[in-house]
Design a protein around this motif. Sequence first.
Motif, PDB file in Angstrom:
ATOM      1  N   GLY A  71      64.727  45.280  -3.880  1.00  0.00           N
ATOM      2  CA  GLY A  71      64.279  45.892  -5.131  1.00  0.00           C
ATOM      3  C   GLY A  71      65.394  46.545  -5.923  1.00  0.00           C
ATOM      4  O   GLY A  71      65.190  46.955  -7.064  1.00  0.00           O
ATOM      5  N   GLU A  88      52.818  46.642  -2.953  1.00  0.00           N
ATOM      6  CA  GLU A  88      53.641  47.738  -3.506  1.00  0.00           C
ATOM      7  C   GLU A  88      53.789  48.877  -2.501  1.00  0.00           C
ATOM      8  O   GLU A  88      54.814  49.541  -2.437  1.00  0.00           O
ATOM      9  N   ASP A 110      65.493  41.046  -5.585  1.00  0.00           N
ATOM     10  CA  ASP A 110      64.054  41.300  -5.637  1.00  0.00           C
ATOM     11  C   ASP A 110      63.330  40.530  -4.533  1.00  0.00           C
ATOM     12  O   ASP A 110      62.726  39.493  -4.785  1.00  0.00           O
ATOM     13  N   SER A 164      66.017  49.491 -15.455  1.00  0.00           N
ATOM     14  CA  SER A 164      66.468  48.233 -14.842  1.00  0.00           C
ATOM     15  C   SER A 164      67.880  48.408 -14.294  1.00  0.00           C
ATOM     16  O   SER A 164      68.619  49.325 -14.693  1.00  0.00           O
ATOM     17  N   GLY A 195      63.045  51.970 -11.820  1.00  0.00           N
ATOM     18  CA  GLY A 195      61.616  51.672 -11.890  1.00  0.00           C
ATOM     19  C   GLY A 195      60.907  52.474 -12.963  1.00  0.00           C
ATOM     20  O   GLY A 195      61.534  52.953 -13.911  1.00  0.00           O
ATOM     21  N   THR A 196      59.610  52.620 -12.777  1.00  0.00           N
ATOM     22  CA  THR A 196      58.782  53.303 -13.772  1.00  0.00           C
ATOM     23  C   THR A 196      59.080  54.801 -13.791  1.00  0.00           C
ATOM     24  O   THR A 196      59.095  55.452 -12.745  1.00  0.00           O
ATOM     25  N   ASP A 207      64.413  51.991  -5.306  1.00  0.00           N
ATOM     26  CA  ASP A 207      63.304  51.578  -6.186  1.00  0.00           C
ATOM     27  C   ASP A 207      61.954  52.046  -5.632  1.00  0.00           C
ATOM     28  O   ASP A 207      60.934  51.857  -6.294  1.00  0.00           O
TER      29      ASP A 207
END
Length: 223
Positions: free
Chosen positions: A11, A41, A15, A206, A190-191, A171
């Motif tokens: 990650g 996840e 990926d 990213s 990540g978010t 991540d």
Amino acid sequence: MVKAVIFDLDGVIVDTAEWHYFAWKDLANSIGIDFSREFNEELKGISRMGSLEKILEHGGVAGKYSDEEKIELATVKNTNYVQLLTQMKPDDILPGIREFLEQLKDNNIKIGLASASKNAPAILDYLKLTDYFETVINPDEVAKGKPAPDIFLRAAENLSVPPSECIGIEDATAGIQAIKEAGMFAVGVGTKEVMVEAGADLVLESTTELDLKSIKREFLQKE
Ligand code: G6P
Ligand code: MG
């Protein structure tokens, strides 16, 4: 001062979540358990046996299998995963990672890997990245997996850099927690909300945003 950067693998550098997903889904379905991308996840950063336990719990069959049977199930998944890995190529390196590794090398920053994956050395070889890493921790060598700080602390020790001068990149929420517990500066990829909630000091959307100068700037502000 920033003296070392310790990377997570899955990650962050490549990926593999999708590859783990296919291998776990096959295994789960073969024993009658549904397996969704959403549930996958929850397995990020979690060890192989830890992931299997979560899957069995999720399927409501946690007590059904003996330790021996569980090892067999995990082996079936891993054999499948290792087969998928044979297709991995340097093209699979996430964007910006090689450039960032070069920046670190040019600036004499030490580089380590703190991955929960026992397949990490093979993956670095497939990606032709092995030479960048001064230490790659074998997760079997540390007492506790993420979110415990052990693996990051061991990497810092092997690099002879105090944790306060290390940056960790992750991540997964369990990974960010591990970095913070280790007393390091945490970069989360990540978010935003998820990473901030986990305790990340800097969040990047990213891997293309990885840049030594801006990380150093944020690091100095936190000091
Ligand atoms: C990483 C991944 C997890 C995986 C773990 C163990 O942390 O994010 O999804 O379960 O490594 O990987 P392995 O290759 O040893 O089964
Ligand atoms: Mg990860």
